[in-house]
Each structure stands twice: as C-alpha cells, then as structure tokens.
Design a protein around this motif. Sequence first.
Motif, PDB file in Angstrom:
ATOM      1  N   TRP A 115       1.216  -1.501  -0.482  1.00  0.00           N
ATOM      2  CA  TRP A 115      -0.318   0.229  -0.210  1.00  0.00           C
ATOM      3  C   TRP A 115       0.865   1.751  -0.260  1.00  0.00           C
ATOM      4  CZ3 TRP A 115      -5.311   0.092  -0.194  1.00  0.00           C
ATOM      5  CH2 TRP A 115      -5.553   0.984  -0.533  1.00  0.00           C
ATOM      6  N   ARG A 142      -8.258   4.651   5.199  1.00  0.00           N
ATOM      7  CA  ARG A 142      -7.294   4.438   4.895  1.00  0.00           C
ATOM      8  C   ARG A 142      -6.605   3.402   5.524  1.00  0.00           C
ATOM      9  NH1 ARG A 142      -3.501   8.693   5.226  1.00  0.00           N
ATOM     10  NH2 ARG A 142      -5.277  11.074   5.580  1.00  0.00           N
ATOM     11  N   PRO A 143      -6.420   1.725   4.830  1.00  0.00           N
ATOM     12  CA  PRO A 143      -6.300   0.507   5.789  1.00  0.00           C
ATOM     13  C   PRO A 143      -5.135   0.628   7.066  1.00  0.00           C
ATOM     14  CG  PRO A 143      -4.976   0.350   4.039  1.00  0.00           C
ATOM     15  CD  PRO A 143      -5.016   2.539   4.387  1.00  0.00           C
ATOM     16  N   PHE A 144      -5.698  -0.508   8.067  1.00  0.00           N
ATOM     17  CA  PHE A 144      -5.238  -0.647   9.044  1.00  0.00           C
ATOM     18  C   PHE A 144      -3.847  -2.130   8.681  1.00  0.00           C
ATOM     19  CE2 PHE A 144      -4.638  -1.374  13.511  1.00  0.00           C
ATOM     20  CZ  PHE A 144      -4.028  -3.046  13.390  1.00  0.00           C
ATOM     21  N   HIS A 167      -0.807  -3.495   9.684  1.00  0.00           N
ATOM     22  CA  HIS A 167       0.145  -3.844  11.154  1.00  0.00           C
ATOM     23  C   HIS A 167       1.449  -4.631  10.597  1.00  0.00           C
ATOM     24  CE1 HIS A 167       1.135  -6.327  14.431  1.00  0.00           C
ATOM     25  NE2 HIS A 167       0.148  -5.954  14.728  1.00  0.00           N
ATOM     26  N   ALA A 178       2.586  -7.511  11.280  1.00  0.00           N
ATOM     27  CA  ALA A 178       3.027  -8.927  10.574  1.00  0.00           C
ATOM     28  C   ALA A 178       1.284  -9.370   9.318  1.00  0.00           C
ATOM     29  CB  ALA A 178       1.485  -9.542  11.751  1.00  0.00           C
ATOM     30  N   LEU A 179       0.545  -8.167   9.231  1.00  0.00           N
ATOM     31  CA  LEU A 179       0.109  -8.093   8.112  1.00  0.00           C
ATOM     32  C   LEU A 179       0.653  -7.527   6.553  1.00  0.00           C
ATOM     33  CD1 LEU A 179      -2.902  -6.989   8.953  1.00  0.00           C
ATOM     34  CD2 LEU A 179      -2.888  -9.776   9.335  1.00  0.00           C
ATOM     35  N   LEU A 220       1.243  -9.324   2.845  1.00  0.00           N
ATOM     36  CA  LEU A 220      -0.926 -10.076   2.424  1.00  0.00           C
ATOM     37  C   LEU A 220      -0.868  -9.489   0.665  1.00  0.00           C
ATOM     38  CD1 LEU A 220      -2.947 -10.003   5.067  1.00  0.00           C
ATOM     39  CD2 LEU A 220      -2.623 -11.853   3.665  1.00  0.00           C
ATOM     40  N   PRO A 221       0.211  -7.870   0.342  1.00  0.00           N
ATOM     41  CA  PRO A 221      -0.568  -8.410  -0.912  1.00  0.00           C
ATOM     42  C   PRO A 221      -0.105  -8.920  -2.095  1.00  0.00           C
ATOM     43  CG  PRO A 221      -0.075  -6.186  -0.061  1.00  0.00           C
ATOM     44  CD  PRO A 221       0.133  -7.364   1.387  1.00  0.00           C
ATOM     45  N   PRO A 237     -12.304   0.674   8.727  1.00  0.00           N
ATOM     46  CA  PRO A 237     -11.060   0.231   9.690  1.00  0.00           C
ATOM     47  C   PRO A 237     -11.474   0.661  10.990  1.00  0.00           C
ATOM     48  CG  PRO A 237     -10.181   0.910   8.360  1.00  0.00           C
ATOM     49  CD  PRO A 237     -11.594   1.255   7.479  1.00  0.00           C
ATOM     50  N   ALA A 293      -6.796  -4.318   0.438  1.00  0.00           N
ATOM     51  CA  ALA A 293      -6.028  -4.677   1.651  1.00  0.00           C
ATOM     52  C   ALA A 293      -7.720  -3.989   2.573  1.00  0.00           C
ATOM     53  CB  ALA A 293      -5.873  -2.874   0.969  1.00  0.00           C
ATOM     54  N   PHE A 294      -8.967  -4.284   2.073  1.00  0.00           N
ATOM     55  CA  PHE A 294      -9.888  -4.049   2.966  1.00  0.00           C
ATOM     56  C   PHE A 294     -11.146  -5.073   3.146  1.00  0.00           C
ATOM     57  CE2 PHE A 294      -9.859   0.205   4.223  1.00  0.00           C
ATOM     58  CZ  PHE A 294      -8.537   0.976   3.003  1.00  0.00           C
ATOM     59  N   SER A 322      -6.717 -12.768   0.815  1.00  0.00           N
ATOM     60  CA  SER A 322      -5.511 -12.801   1.485  1.00  0.00           C
ATOM     61  C   SER A 322      -5.413 -14.213   2.245  1.00  0.00           C
ATOM     62  CB  SER A 322      -4.601 -11.758   0.934  1.00  0.00           C
ATOM     63  OG  SER A 322      -4.624 -10.746   0.210  1.00  0.00           O
ATOM     64  N   LEU A 343      -0.955 -14.924  11.550  1.00  0.00           N
ATOM     65  CA  LEU A 343      -0.099 -14.096  11.558  1.00  0.00           C
ATOM     66  C   LEU A 343       0.205 -13.157  12.407  1.00  0.00           C
ATOM     67  CD1 LEU A 343      -1.080 -12.703   7.950  1.00  0.00           C
ATOM     68  CD2 LEU A 343       0.729 -13.813   8.103  1.00  0.00           C
ATOM     69  N   HIS A 344      -1.184 -13.114  13.987  1.00  0.00           N
ATOM     70  CA  HIS A 344      -0.574 -12.078  15.090  1.00  0.00           C
ATOM     71  C   HIS A 344      -0.160 -12.240  15.641  1.00  0.00           C
ATOM     72  CE1 HIS A 344      -2.321  -7.913  13.329  1.00  0.00           C
ATOM     73  NE2 HIS A 344      -3.364  -8.989  12.799  1.00  0.00           N
TER      74      HIS A 344
END
Lengths: 267, 406
Positions: free
Chosen positions: A154, A170-172, A174, A176-177, A180-181, B88, B129-130, B134, B273-274
């Motif tokens: 992003w 705006r995306p969250f 983190h 850890a994430l 993902l993209p 979010p 992203a939302f 994934s 992941l977390h």
Amino acid sequence: MASKRPLRALISTATCPLRPAQRPQPSLVRTSACAFSTTTPSRSPEYESEASERPRWQQTPARMVAPFRTRPLPKGPVFRVNEDPRRLDDAYIRMLGPGGDKVLSDEVKWLAVTHKSFDHGRRGFNDRLAFLGRRIVSLQTSHALLNSPQVEAWPKDDAGRPLPDEFGRRPFLHAALGGLPGLTQEAEDRVLDKSRLAPIAERYGLDKVTRWKPKQADNLLGSGLEAVSSTSLYAIIGAVALERGGEVANKITQDKILAPLGFTFPE
Amino acid sequence: MKRIRISRCGSQLLAQPAPRRPLCPYAAGLQRNITPHSQRIQSRLQSTTATSDEFELEEGEQAQAGRSRRSRLETKHTPLEALPSPHPSAAERSSKLAALRSRLSLPQRFPLQTLARTLVHPSADPNPAFNNASLSALGSNLLGYYTTEHLLCNYPRLPMSVVFAAEYAYIGPKALATIASEWGIEAVAEPGGEVDPGLLQFKRLRPGDDVPAALRRQAPWKWNVTTTHKILTSDEFGTPTPFGSASLPKNEPVPLEDSAQSFVRALIGSLHLHLGRPLVKRFFRDHFLSRHLDLSTLFDFRTPTRDLSRLCAREGFEAPVARLISETGRLSRHPVFIVGVYSGKDKLGEGAGSSLDEARVRAAAAALKGWYLYKPVEVTVPSSTEGELDSSKWRPNMVDCGEVIV
C-alpha cells in the motif's frame, strides 16, 4: 492362518536382500513382474519363504498374477521402468542432498515414486503421500509469498501513513499483515502449476525413476509425464513429513522446490 | 379514559430531552447509529428545508460527539452508506467485535481491525487491503494441512475418496458455515460503511437467483477426472476447480455459505499471522478436531466381496470364505442370517442381513472397514516437530501402500 509372514513393522527394517544379478527379472510392465514360470504357484514352504523375503516394491503379489496373459499385447514400443535401487538412490541424493537415500525407509522410497498406473496399483502407489505433500508445499508457498518482497504494498506518504483510497479511508496496517498483498489464490496456483514443477522434478531425475505406465510409450508428454513427475515430487515431500517430521519436510520444500522457483529464504 | 391536553403533548415532544443521569463518555460512540425516539420525532417536526448545520446545532448533547465523529469519518465527499465496507477505525468501537474476540478466547493483543477485516468478503469490497481474500487463502492452506496430517496419521489406510469426504466433513464449506453460526456470526442484509463491523459483510444473492457460474458444480471438462488427477489439480475436497479461473469476477453475489467459509479461513489466517503457530494449532484442536466424525459412515462399497478377495491376495492372507454363523426364521417373512468372512481360521468381519447374499456382502464390507479404519495407538503428527528443539518424542508414522485396486 491369516498370514504366515511376520508382522510388518511400522518402519520396514531395511534389510531387504538385494537380489544379485544372476536372477534375471524381466522388468517389462506389461507382462507379469515375476520371472516367467509355467508352474502354478504352490503353497509349498520354499516358495512361501522366497516370496515373503522379497519386499513389496520388488514384485507383484503372487496370487494377484494370472498364470498366463489372456489379452493381446498392445501395439507400440515397450515402456521400461526403473528397477535398480541404485538409480533410485542417485535420484534421491540429487534431490535431498548427500545422505538423501537414507532419509526414507526402503519401501517408502519406492512407494513415493510409484504412480497408481504402475502394475495396476498392485504394488502400492503414492496418492496419499502426494496429497499430504501438496498441502505442505501449498502452505510453504503461502509463507514464501507472504515473505517475498512486496511490489504491491500500500503506498505511503512521507510521514509513513498509508494514503487514503478512492473512498478516503486508510487501511489498517500492521507489521504482521505486511506480506498479504503478495498472497492470492491465483498467485499460488501459478507458482505451483505442474508445468513449473515438472522441470524441477526432471532436474532431480524423478521423471526417469518414477514407475508408471504411460498411455503411449513414444509420447510421454502426451501421456501425462508432467502430472506424474509433479505427483512424485509432492509424494516425496509427504513421505518425508510422515517419516521424519514436518520441520524436515518444510526445509526440503523451501530448499529444493521453492528456491528453484525463485523464492529466497533467509538463513 | 382521561383526556390529555394537546398543548402538553406538543411541548413534551418539542422540548429538549433532559438527560436523566450522567452519561458514559464512551456510550456516545456506541450509540452513534441509534438516534433516540424523541430526536427522530423532533427532526420530523422541523421544517423540511432545514440545512444539516441547523440540524446539528439543535440536537441533544448525547449524540453530538458521535455525530461529529461520524462526519469526520465521512470525510469531505463520501457518506458512510457509500463505503463498500465499514471504516477500519469503526472496529474499535464495535461491541460485536469485542464480544466475538472474547467469545473465541483470543488474547487482547489480537487487533479488532483485523477481526473486522476477516468479516468482509471480496464481493462486498473488492479492494484487497480491506477484504479477507488473502487471509482466507492462507487460512485454507493451514486448515488443509492440519486436517490432512490428522487424518493420514491417525488413519493411515484410509482410501483416498474417504479422505476427501472426511476433509469435506471437517473443513468443507458446510462445516465452516456451521462453525461460523455456532460462533454467533450474523450476516448483513446489505454491505456498507454504516453497518456494524461485527457482522459478516458480503453481497447477497437475490432470492430465486442462480448461484454464480464459477461456484456451480460443473460437468468435468476433461475426460480423465480420476482420483489421482484430483489430488494434483483440485482442492482438498476433490472438487474440480473450473478450468483456468480460480476466482469469481468482482462484486458477484455469493451464497451465505461461501462467505462464512471465507470468514472462518480468514480468521485462521489472521490468527496465524498475529498470534503464531502454537495458538493456531490449539485453536484448531479445540474448534475443529473436537467435532466428532464417524468415518465408518463415509464408506460406500460397490463390490466389497471382490475388493476383499483382492486385498487378501495382495497381503498374502488366505482367500476369504464366507460362512454362516447363525440364522433364524429362514422360511419366515423376516429371516436373519449372520455371516462371517474367514481367512483361514481368522474371522475378518461379520454381517447380519435378511438374505444370505446381503449378510455376506455386509460381512465383507465390515472386513474391509476393519482394514481401512486401522488406527495406531500413539501418533505424532508432522506439525508437532515444527519449531521443536527436542526431537525425542517423534515417532515415524505408518505409511500404507494404498487401497486395493480391483
């Protein structure tokens, strides 16, 4: 008695006697895998002990073989499979590194490279091993895609905050994430396509030691060589996982399958 | 009936609602979406040409903080209803999400924003992203791996079609949808930015519409959809995937089952992941492996007598012979025959039936189930060695050569 043979141990103790070359074994797939004999198999003690000593991978079970062939031989050239344990060991050493032939027990070594089409499935086949192996490889591919350098991350502004999208949100984000993209189902399917796995299997020589029966011996690709080689590749991973554990199998997947596909792993 | 004076009615409705007790400062945000009854009446009684500024000024104090936050979230140009999924930052104020997190016994460090993201299906919000696409891909790989190793280590001789069916029973779409409803997940009527983030967001099919083509079971496009081929090409349940395309076109409506499946998978992925691998394995054991599945009901034999005979030939047992153990009522309307299948002196299986053939077939099926459902006593699964320094507990698993092919 249900079985005069000794109980099979969970891991077959690999003391199978390597039959010396003076006993010729015709390795044509189409005729019976045992040496041709006109005598009907009897239940005499000598025969029983001979048959029981031979490992499962080496011969078709005696009572599953007809005394003579009734169907005509198909047209086309004969397809010979590998029967030599040394060539199989070489392929394992090429794939798993030095000592690769000792990773799996003897029966499982042969089982992992035996396709269901070989000998009509009478000597076992690698379906279940390939199923587990594919799950392991898929998961490791997901991890590799997550940890790969992100092209579609992003966009952020100078302060490091993510830029808003077309709706102004705006995306969250983190830590850890972050990966993902890069992970999508399509990306994973593209990475693990059999046309990409087959050359890797060929590099280790698995396409030469895999025991299978092609539809046409002179057109192996058209008969599905890629699928059979990929299945063997998955099956070896699955076999290592069952016999040696997931940690070893994950490491082998990363080093021997995903690294040739272009992923890098930090030490 | 006592007559109420009209003037008192009117003044009560028009007056400012007096707060009865000091309000919780956080309640303003929680009740953001709920306007009290008196204010709704108030807004109706206002003139219709009142601008939004006036409306804001005349509102009661308890809603003012929420309304300003809402207008901040709305930004300059998009109202909340125009957003494809909740913002979010709304996750922090959602009681449903906090309740879900504690209901699943997840630690507090697991962010509610990620939990909100797992509830958004790509059909509601195509922006990756939302949505949970994934995370769902990662979660489905994790679930497939753990379920497969559990099945193959605990039942090493299970035939491949039964393995497919068992995987479907444990982690298939219907199972995951059931689990989601057991966790208390409710779905929205229509996704958008104004709904609670703790609801499952997806674009619903209209009643009477067909399931989208990509999700429908299609006739095989190739002739050789054999079991071995399915292992290589299809998903973990043996369902053939459509040729070429793996995903739906954007914004295509989906059934509730698919979105619930996507949520549960995404949740597993986000936990991995977390929170890390050990917690995911405990979660899997508690929520998935604790569900009881009777594997013996998943078998469907066509010719068990022939299969058993080939199995005995392969393993070197004596040829199976069916013998009548006992019977009653042979000439009556409901005879019962109990037949046992013997290999030499050992009885492999026993079956009861109302005809000799039926009893013999049931006995052969019981014998085959006895073979295929063999379960070792102690089993160490491959994932137990991951991250372990001590490898002394590892026991190699039994590798079976495969089911009998007739």
